[in-house]
Enzyme design. Structure first.
Site, mmCIF file in Angstrom:
data_model
loop_
_atom_site.group_PDB
_atom_site.id
_atom_site.type_symbol
_atom_site.label_atom_id
_atom_site.label_comp_id
_atom_site.label_asym_id
_atom_site.label_seq_id
_atom_site.Cartn_x
_atom_site.Cartn_y
_atom_site.Cartn_z
ATOM 1 N N SER A 143 0.849 -1.195 0.000
ATOM 2 C CA SER A 143 0.000 0.000 0.000
ATOM 3 C C SER A 143 0.878 1.236 0.000
ATOM 4 O O SER A 143 1.977 1.231 0.573
ATOM 5 C CB SER A 143 -0.885 0.028 1.247
ATOM 6 N N TYR A 157 -1.812 -0.471 10.212
ATOM 7 C CA TYR A 157 -1.929 -0.939 8.819
ATOM 8 C C TYR A 157 -0.714 -0.478 8.001
ATOM 9 O O TYR A 157 -0.116 -1.275 7.270
ATOM 10 C CB TYR A 157 -3.222 -0.394 8.215
#
Ligand code: NAP
Length: 248
Positions: A143, A157
């Site tokens: 990501s 995350y």
């Protein structure tokens, strides 16, 4: 010869789009999912309509026995494995680190890090030439959060995806001599269900307009990059972290 890919988290979003596209390129696809069998069946139907073969592969990537069973099921169904798209991942509701409980932190790292490492390990064991395999490809879905840090949203995350980036760099060097290329894509704000699971279904739409391209991305736009990294068209690309994030 038909090539075989296992895509983790292929029941929805980026995984489903990748499954459909690889199906259109004639790949046989192991469609992994955690709980949503109905959605996985929909993905399998889309792969079939696109011209590929699909097999549903249930399993939690954070459970070692289930991961081993997933890879066994793919090899049993299709006779070989040529690629892993290490895509399954989760977010959790936005909050500062100070408010996160240990259960949330553990599950984040269990799925996004431990799960990704376990799946990469199984792929390495089965595809490495020194172990009787015939080489292959791993594409990790990281990501843009790994370089942005996601302050006040989910630094847990973001850190989990930092680990995925580092795994990609190390495994590219470790497995290149085994005939396995390892790369990552780093999506930005992509319009999928994941934002709803973090409590903000409109997150991609709201923040996407602030990107240099002025909109969120689609799952298909990320899948295009993954399919290229899986394919022989990227045969000299190894250890790359490919941003698919509109320049954000
Ligand atoms: P999504 O629409 O929420 O889909 C998540 C997929 O992962 C589903 O197929 C889900 O299965 C599966 N999954 C979740 N936990 C799992 C587990 N423990 N074991 C096996 N499968 C599991 O997510 P997405 O947006 O497509 O995200 C895919 C990947 O892209 C993730 O790694 C995510 O971090 C990354 N990413 C997404 C964005 C974005 O903006 N969308 C941005 C950057 C990176 P079920 O259907 O059974 O629940």
């Amino acid at each position: 010869m038909t090539k075989v890919v296992l895509i983790t988290g292929a029941s929805r979003g980026i995984g489903r789009a990748t499954a459909r596209m690889l199906g259109a390129h004639g790949w046989s696809v192991g469609v992994n999912y955690a709980t949503n069998e109905a959605a996985a069946k929909q993905t399998a139907a889309e792969v079939g309509r696109a011209g590929g073969h699909a097999r549903l592969i249930a399993g939690d990537v954070a459970d070692e026995a289930q991961v081993i069973a997933m890879f066994d099921a793919v090899e049993h169904a299709f006779g070989r494995i040529d690629a892993l798209v290490n895509n399954a991942g989760i977010v959790a509701p936005s909050m500062p680190l100070a408010d996160m409980d240990a259960t949330r932190l553990k599950r984040m790292f269990d799925v996004n890090v431990y799960g990704a490492y376990l799946c990469a390990r199984e792929a390495a064991r089965r595809m490495s030439k020194d172990r009787g395999g015939h080489g292959g490809v791993i594409v990790n879905v990281s990501s843009a959060a790994s370089r942005l840090g996601s302050p006040n949203e989910y630094v847990d995350y973001a850190g989990s995806k930092g680990a995925v980036d580092t795994m990609t760099i190390g495994l590219a060097k470790e497995l290149g001599p085994q005939g396995i290329r390892v790369n990552a894509v780093r999506p930005g704000l992509i319009d999928t269900d994941i934002h709803a699971s973090g409590g903000r279904p409109d997150r991609a739409a709201v923040l996407g307009v602030q990107t240099p391209l002025g909109r969120p991305g689609t799952a298909d736009e990320v899948a295009e990059a993954i399919v290229w990294l899986v394919s022989d068209a990227s045969s000299y690309v190894n250890g790359a972290l490919l941003d698919v994030s509109a320049g954000r």
